[in-house]
Design an enzyme around this catalytic site. Structure first.
Site, short mmCIF file in Angstrom:
data_model
loop_
_atom_site.label_atom_id
_atom_site.label_comp_id
_atom_site.label_asym_id
_atom_site.label_seq_id
_atom_site.Cartn_x
_atom_site.Cartn_y
_atom_site.Cartn_z
N GLU A 263 60.55 63.43 39.58
CA GLU A 263 60.33 63.00 40.97
C GLU A 263 60.90 63.97 41.99
O GLU A 263 60.27 64.24 43.02
CB GLU A 263 60.94 61.61 41.17
CG GLU A 263 60.18 60.47 40.53
CD GLU A 263 60.43 60.31 39.03
OE1 GLU A 263 59.74 59.49 38.41
OE2 GLU A 263 61.31 61.03 38.50
N HIS B 149 62.10 47.96 37.52
CA HIS B 149 60.73 48.03 38.03
C HIS B 149 60.48 46.99 39.12
O HIS B 149 59.33 46.66 39.40
CB HIS B 149 59.72 47.81 36.90
CG HIS B 149 59.76 48.85 35.83
ND1 HIS B 149 60.74 48.86 34.86
CD2 HIS B 149 58.96 49.91 35.56
CE1 HIS B 149 60.52 49.88 34.03
NE2 HIS B 149 59.45 50.54 34.44
#
Length: 639
Positions: free
Chosen positions: A378, A445
């Site tokens: 990322e 998540h």
């Protein structure tokens, strides 16, 4: 090489006199900066470090502007907001470092990617030290460049020490160039104190890379003759090592070579020195005569974001009922059609269409150059997005889940957010953030982490609750040249439907939506919280409430908030985030400060339990505040 050396010697005097605040010396390393810069075309980007003064002088930046920069004056490049070499300049195709070092390597990837997409035979050079190669950003950037065949020269200045830590404590391989093999790229070790070797080797490699785009790793062997910065000194360096490298001084040795070859005379060298010193003194005087910066609150605030004049596109009359996820996909597709320079990047977004299938079919329509699967890194991808913006393109990064943004937090918070304020460079980047609980996804998540970003000046944070808003606000996000964090609640993706215009339209930032009107209480929320409130009010129709959906969190629509609060006198702010440190807390504090005399009760907040997000349904239901909402509203009404 003589010019940066003489400038440095002058700066060390000024440092002792207190006329500049700090200095990072590149004495003894001039051959690398000069050789690499002269091997590059002037319209090719270079990303130097703080010991690469030769890059700036070889690109012929007027010295008075450098001196103004170091003295914090307006003719510098950062309006006094940053010091030394922490600046960039599009005019000279130089992109300066940030103190976190690593992200600039990924930025070089993005700049090179833009060249490659436009089929320009250009390369990008980026510098790091041997210490910086220990950072994860180094490995991410090399991996991305290798996978995408990006024309980047990764230049490592191996000068023996990372501050006081010697190379033997920094890495455990013989040569840093050996790491190139692990990334499938060519790698070379070059005598960084030999200007002819540096220039000739880099020139040859650069020409090859222009013809056959690919990354190359270059390890320049050199030595730092002074402290990491002047205050730290060099007591930790053995004297015999200092003596050995002093004999390898690149300027002294090249001077002797030129003398032996009868290319340079003592008279010429003397004249060079006198001319450069005169140039330094003249430009220093210009910098001294320049007025000190006068602080202006409006100037400071106005420069946080690149000015953007919102362009409104009306909704068309044709509508269709779509899910939240379909509206986002449609907005993304229409923005791709509208902006030919927009590049999408993310894990599994190409052939697979993303884990939520938002980009399903995009590969066939827009091609693999604009719809790019990324490695799992990322930080490197966000930095590459920044590089695309620097080189005149737009970028979107999809975080597979908003939780994963922690792995890319540094370039968002320290590069994207600050770059316009620091040197006027826009960060034309949208980061999409699938977020939120209620789907049984557990602690990694399910976070809704918007509060991480609403407090960082320079970022815009968007968080729609309805399909119509999601599409219009996403379109606006791609038109706005500033960095946008676009939050999409996963639980809403397939559970919420609405009539949405089929064509392209936009919605302005900073305008909340009044979903329902009433006189008894103001309920403020966003994302899933807006739906919880709406459901609760439908079940309790006797409650007369203003329901305000914020839609955008930065900028925030204070006018609509205060107007409603002044009408009702009671207010509840709902967030899915845990309450402590949330944006709900800031909104509540602002209401207390600005609407106190209109309040008939304390400002109340409702958020999730102060734990990570649990997995099992019973625990997740308990964690979320939805079940407490009706009681909280009644408590406030009864106050």
């Amino acid at each position: 090489m003589l010019k940066p050396r003489l400038i440095e010697e002058k700066m060390l005097i000024l440092l002792r006199q207190g006329k500049i605040s700090k200095w990072f010396s590149g004495i003894g390393q001039e051959a690398i900066s000069i050789g690499v810069t002269l091997a590059m075309d002037k319209d090719e980007y270079i990303l130097p470090m703080h010991r690469n003064l030769g890059v700036f002088t070889a690109r012929e930046i007027p010295l008075y502007r450098l001196f103004s920069q170091w003295q914090g004056k307006a003719n510098g490049f950062t309006k006094g907001r940053d010091r030394s070499f922490h600046f960039g300049t599009q005019e000279f195709r130089i992109v300066g470092m940030i103190s976190h070092l690593g992200p600039q390597l990924g930025v070089a990837d993005g700049i090179a990617l833009a060249h490659k997409l436009r089929k320009e035979k250009k390369l990008t050079a980026v510098f790091t030290g041997e210490g910086g190669t220990s950072e994860g950003d180094f490995h991410e950037a090399l991996n991305i460049a290798s996978v995408w065949d990006l024309p980047v020269l990764f230049c490592i200045e191996n000068n023996g020490y990372g501050l006081s830590t010697p190379t033997k404590e920094q890495y455990n391989c013989k040569d840093l160039m050996d790491r190139g093999a692990g990334y499938g790229m060519d790698a070379y070790k070059i005598d960084g104190n030999n200007i002819l070797e540096v220039y000739n080797r880099v020139s040859e490699i650069a020409e090859s890379v222009r013809k056959n785009p690919r990354p190359v790793l270059l390890e320049f062997i050199t030595f730092r003759m002074r402290g990491h910065e002047e205050a730290s000194g060099t007591k930790y360096v053995p004297q015999e090592l200092m003596d050995e490298w002093a004999s390898k001084d690149p300027i002294l040795n090249f001077r002797n070579y030129l003398m032996e070859e009868k290319i340079l005379s003592e008279e010429q060298e003397k004249q060079f020195t006198e001319d450069i010193k005169a140039e330094i003194d003249h430009n220093l005087q210009l910098a001294y005569e320049e007025d000190n910066i006068i602080a202006s609150e409006s100037t400071e605030l106005n420069d946080v974001y690149k000015p953007y004049e919102y362009e409104h596109f009306e909704e068309n009359s044709e509508k269709e009922e779509v899910r939240f996820i379909d509206a986002i996909s449609a907005g993304l597709r229409q923005s791709m059609q509208r902006h030919n320079d927009l590049v999408l990047m993310g894990q599994d977004i190409a052939d697979y269409g993303g884990v939520f299938k938002i980009t399903d079919g995009f590969l066939e329509e827009f091609g693999k150059e604009r719809v790019r699967n990324t490695p799992i890194c990322e930080s490197g991808v966000v930095a590459a997005a920044m590089g695309l913006s620097i080189n005149g393109m737009k970028a979107m990064v999809e975080m597979q889940f908003a939780d994963f943004v922690s792995s890319g937090f540094n370039p968002i918070a320290n590069y994207l957010a600050k770059v316009h304020y620091r040197w006027g460079q826009q960060a034309d980047v949208v980061v999409r953030m699938p977020c939120g609980a209620g789907v049984g996804a557990g602690p990694f998540h399910s976070q809704t982490n918007e509060a991480w970003f609403t407090k960082i000046p320079g970022l815009k944070v968007i968080y729609p609750a309805f399909p119509l808003d999601a599409k219009g606000l996403l379109n606006t996000s791609f038109n706005d040249p500033n960095p946008v964090l676009f939050f999409e609640h996963k639980a809403l993706y397939r559970s919420v439907r609405q009539e949405v215009p089929t064509g392209y339209y936009t919605i302005p930032f900073g305008k909340a939506a009044l979903i329902q009107e009433g006189e008894e209480i103001t309920i403020i929320s966003y994302g899933a919280g807006a739906h919880w409130a709406l459901d609760t009010l439908k079940e309790n129709q006797a409650i007369k409430a203003d329901l305000l959906d914020l839609r955008t969190l930065q900028p925030l629509d204070y006018d609509s908030i205060y107007k409603s609060v002044k009408k009702t006198g009671k207010v509840l702010v709902i967030t899915e985030d845990t309450t402590f440190g949330s944006i709900a807390s800031d909104i509540a504090a602002s209401i207390s400060e600005n609407c106190f005399e209109f309040l008939d009760a304390p400002v109340m907040r409702l958020g999730s339990m102060e734990t990570p997000v649990p997995f099992t349904k019973a625990l997740e239901d308990q964690y979320l505040p939805k079940h407490s909402l009706a009681g909280k509203i009644q408590e406030l009404l009864d106050y």
